[in-house]
Design a protein around this motif. Structure first.
Motif, PDB file in Angstrom:
ATOM      1  N   UNK A  42       0.768  -1.199  -0.044  1.00  0.00           N
ATOM      2  CA  UNK A  42       0.058   0.040   0.080  1.00  0.00           C
ATOM      3  C   UNK A  42       0.890   1.101  -0.010  1.00  0.00           C
ATOM      4  N   UNK A  43       1.908   1.093   0.880  1.00  0.00           N
ATOM      5  CA  UNK A  43       2.764   2.379   0.796  1.00  0.00           C
ATOM      6  C   UNK A  43       3.755   2.524  -0.423  1.00  0.00           C
ATOM      7  N   UNK A  44       4.035   1.493  -1.060  1.00  0.00           N
ATOM      8  CA  UNK A  44       4.650   1.537  -2.589  1.00  0.00           C
ATOM      9  C   UNK A  44       3.824   1.968  -3.376  1.00  0.00           C
ATOM     10  N   UNK A  45       2.582   1.688  -3.472  1.00  0.00           N
ATOM     11  CA  UNK A  45       1.682   2.162  -4.442  1.00  0.00           C
ATOM     12  C   UNK A  45       1.390   3.742  -3.945  1.00  0.00           C
ATOM     13  N   UNK A  46       1.205   4.243  -2.731  1.00  0.00           N
ATOM     14  CA  UNK A  46       1.031   5.534  -2.550  1.00  0.00           C
ATOM     15  C   UNK A  46       2.337   6.268  -3.046  1.00  0.00           C
ATOM     16  N   UNK A  47       3.375   5.645  -2.999  1.00  0.00           N
ATOM     17  CA  UNK A  47       4.640   6.435  -3.349  1.00  0.00           C
ATOM     18  C   UNK A  47       4.790   6.692  -4.855  1.00  0.00           C
ATOM     19  N   UNK A  48       4.452   5.487  -5.610  1.00  0.00           N
ATOM     20  CA  UNK A  48       4.304   5.814  -7.069  1.00  0.00           C
ATOM     21  C   UNK A  48       3.489   6.655  -7.676  1.00  0.00           C
ATOM     22  N   UNK A  49       2.312   6.631  -6.733  1.00  0.00           N
ATOM     23  CA  UNK A  49       1.191   7.971  -7.089  1.00  0.00           C
ATOM     24  C   UNK A  49       1.751   9.491  -6.661  1.00  0.00           C
ATOM     25  N   UNK A  50       2.417   9.340  -5.756  1.00  0.00           N
ATOM     26  CA  UNK A  50       2.906  10.502  -5.240  1.00  0.00           C
ATOM     27  C   UNK A  50       3.855  11.175  -6.576  1.00  0.00           C
ATOM     28  N   UNK A  51       4.591  10.275  -6.849  1.00  0.00           N
ATOM     29  CA  UNK A  51       5.648  10.595  -7.920  1.00  0.00           C
ATOM     30  C   UNK A  51       5.019  10.997  -9.206  1.00  0.00           C
ATOM     31  N   UNK A  52       3.951  10.232  -9.439  1.00  0.00           N
ATOM     32  CA  UNK A  52       3.333  10.693 -10.649  1.00  0.00           C
ATOM     33  C   UNK A  52       2.651  11.990 -10.535  1.00  0.00           C
ATOM     34  N   UNK A  53       1.935  12.486  -9.477  1.00  0.00           N
ATOM     35  CA  UNK A  53       1.227  13.720  -9.220  1.00  0.00           C
ATOM     36  C   UNK A  53       2.558  14.731  -9.196  1.00  0.00           C
ATOM     37  N   UNK A  54       3.461  14.465  -8.487  1.00  0.00           N
ATOM     38  CA  UNK A  54       4.823  15.555  -8.687  1.00  0.00           C
ATOM     39  C   UNK A  54       5.129  15.651  -9.950  1.00  0.00           C
ATOM     40  N   UNK A  55       5.375  14.629 -10.822  1.00  0.00           N
ATOM     41  CA  UNK A  55       5.799  14.835 -12.198  1.00  0.00           C
ATOM     42  C   UNK A  55       4.764  15.581 -12.847  1.00  0.00           C
ATOM     43  N   UNK A  56       3.591  15.770 -12.479  1.00  0.00           N
ATOM     44  CA  UNK A  56       2.397  16.616 -13.462  1.00  0.00           C
ATOM     45  C   UNK A  56       2.754  18.037 -13.097  1.00  0.00           C
TER      46      UNK A  56
END
Length: 506
Positions: free
Chosen positions: A65-79
């Motif tokens: 769950x944490x790793x999925x949250x980090x992947x999503x955070x990375x994507x949102x930061x990239x935006x």
DNA sequence: TACACGTTGCATTC
DNA sequence: GAATGCAACGTGTA
């Protein structure tokens, strides 16, 4: 080394873009922004001796769950023109190196009340202050600042919900809208020789991934959190009429609650933003429920427990804990293991424990049943032992809230009416009279789907009768083999449980 | 010191 | 489904 002014945003909880004052402050007036997450061996290192796969403190479901949250955070930061920098190691050592190497002028991170972070943050603050680095560490994980409430109460946290609510009043930010729109972030500067990695996978961390059937149906991340929250509050009647104790803990297809707890735990969802969204719904309906049972009331419970946990030394143990009753609990590991491994012989209890293992989430009342059973209800095992099992396996495991609830359920604090016991039989019967919940999670009982099985039995008997008639009773073993169970039936069962998971995710 | 009250108990009765 | 007895706790307030 970057030449302009550089800031470092240190993510721990608060894995989100919306309502993130530390991130906003880090971005303001900076030429470069370094968004950092440190993979901490304290939480993430595989423990081969643990009773289920995962680290010493976290089961694989929560790590995923944490790793999925980090992947999503990375994507949102990239935006927003940035990205997440992942580093490995003891967080303070990793940070000190980054602060130096990147010539950081501003260090920002969300305030955290947990003892582990209190100690870690003090160490980091001390170093940064000595190095002339500005620190910004706002309270944004909870609705209120726990320290304010404790101060208002004369230095001690309130010990009842009602007195907490009275002291807390309205949140200071209640009248101004929460910031949810960040349009851009400063670029990431040169990372020099610091060993940056992508968000690791489960395998990267040294884990063997579990079967899909054993994984939680809930996906981590801010995007999923916001989607889920909007889905919940879209049903205005449901929000307005929400009464926590009236929910059905055995509900499978649509859980009786929002299941936003894991997102609040990791800060994928801001509790303050959620609070405002609920308020907005309540303003637009004729009548609604009130705390403590309302949806808003649930957020207040969270803040109450955070406040008491922050203001109580040794909150997570019986000894030296001044709000905890001293009780001669048993230290019986056999009983503990029977409970943990779903071998109590009470289907209702065992099914809930399997749900914990597989989903990492159970309804609040289901948690009550198994916690009461382990401690004051039946086994009299120490609440700290049960707490440890929950802490590892829950995807929403939260230090303050988990400990508070174990204190509550074991009648060690907050709640003392020890003659009110959840029956491991009648409580389950009340909600799950047909045993649907139990059969879903208990593999032994799940094997037989009565409708399907009886149909199949009848079909085979019919075929066998036909065969006997046709062959005039002279039926060989070879002939009988052709009548057996069809492999498709097994597949149907699998698809059934997959469909259920899909429904939960959609 | 007395009193009201407490997010979610159970079994029985109406 | 609402009301009652069961047995009786601590916190907060007056």
């Amino acid at each position: 080394m970057a030449s302009g002014s550089s800031s470092l945003m240190w993510f721990r909880k608060g894995l989100r873009i919306h309502d993130n004052p530390a991130l906003e402050y880090a971005a303001r007036g900076s030429d470069y922004l370094y968004p950092v997450f440190v993979i901490d061996p304290h939480y993430m290192e595989p423990d081969p001796n643990a009773f289920s796969s995962g680290s010493r403190r976290a089961g694989l479901n929560r790590i995923r769950f944490l790793l999925e949250s980090l992947v999503d955070l990375d994507l949102n930061l990239q935006k927003l023109g940035s990205r997440l920098l992942v580093l490995n190691g003891e967080p303070s050592e990793v940070l000190f190196r980054c602060l130096k190497e990147w010539n950081i002028k501003k260090l920002c991170f969300e305030f955290d009340t947990e003892p582990y972070y209190q100690a870690l943050d003090n160490k980091v603050k001390k170093y940064a202050t000595a190095a002339g680095i500005e620190i910004f560490s706002p309270v944004s994980h909870t609705l209120f600042n726990p320290a304010d409430i404790i101060q208002k109460n004369g230095g001690r946290p309130p010990l009842s919900y009602q007195s907490f609510v009275k002291l807390a009043g309205e949140p200071s930010w209640a009248s101004s809208p929460i910031s949810t729109e960040l349009t851009s972030l400063p670029p990431v500067g040169s990372v020099g020789s610091c060993p940056i990695s992508e968000v690791p996978t489960i395998e990267n961390l040294g884990y063997e991934d579990t079967e899909e059937d054993d994984r939680t149906p809930f996906k981590g991340g801010e995007s999923e959190a916001l989607r889920r929250m909007r889905e919940s509050i879209a049903n205005k009647e449901w929000v307005a009429n929400f009464e926590k104790p009236k929910g059905d803990p055995s509900s499978l297809v649509k859980p009786a609650t929002t299941v936003l707890s894991p997102y609040l735990k990791f800060g994928c969802l801001s509790s303050r933003y959620f609070y405002q969204c609920i308020q907005e719904v309540q303003r637009n309906v004729k009548r609604h429920t009130f705390p403590p049972v309302s949806l808003l009331g649930q957020l207040l419970w969270r803040d109450f427990f955070y406040t008491v946990a922050f203001g109580t030394p040794n909150f997570d143990q019986m000894k030296e804990n001044r709000i905890c009753k001293q009780i001669p609990w048993k230290n019986d590991d056999d009983l503990l293991r029977a409970w943990r491994d779903a071998r109590t012989g009470f289907p209702w209890i065992d099914a809930i424990m399997i749900q914990l293992q597989k989903w990492g989430w159970m309804h609040h009342l289901a948690r009550h049943c198994v916690a009461c059973f382990l401690t004051r209800g039946d086994l009299f095992v120490h609440w700290e032992k049960g707490r440890d099992v929950f802490e590892r396996l829950l995807i929403d495991s939260d230090w303050s809230i988990n400990n508070a609830n174990w204190l509550w359920l074991s009648c060690s604090s907050f709640f003392y009416q020890y003659n009110r016991i959840y029956s491991p039989i009648s409580f389950g019967k009340k909600y799950d009279p047909n045993g649907n919940f139990i059969r879903h999670f208990l593999p032994i009982l799940k094997v037989v789907d009565h409708d399907l099985a009886s149909k199949e039995c009848k079909q085979i008997l019919y075929e066998a009768y036909q065969l006997n008639k046709r062959l005039n009773g002279k039926v060989s073993e070879e002939d009988l083999k052709s009548l057996g169970r069809k492999p498709e039936e097994d597949k149907k069962q699998e698809q059934k449980s997959k469909r259920l998971k899909q429904t939960l995710l959609s």
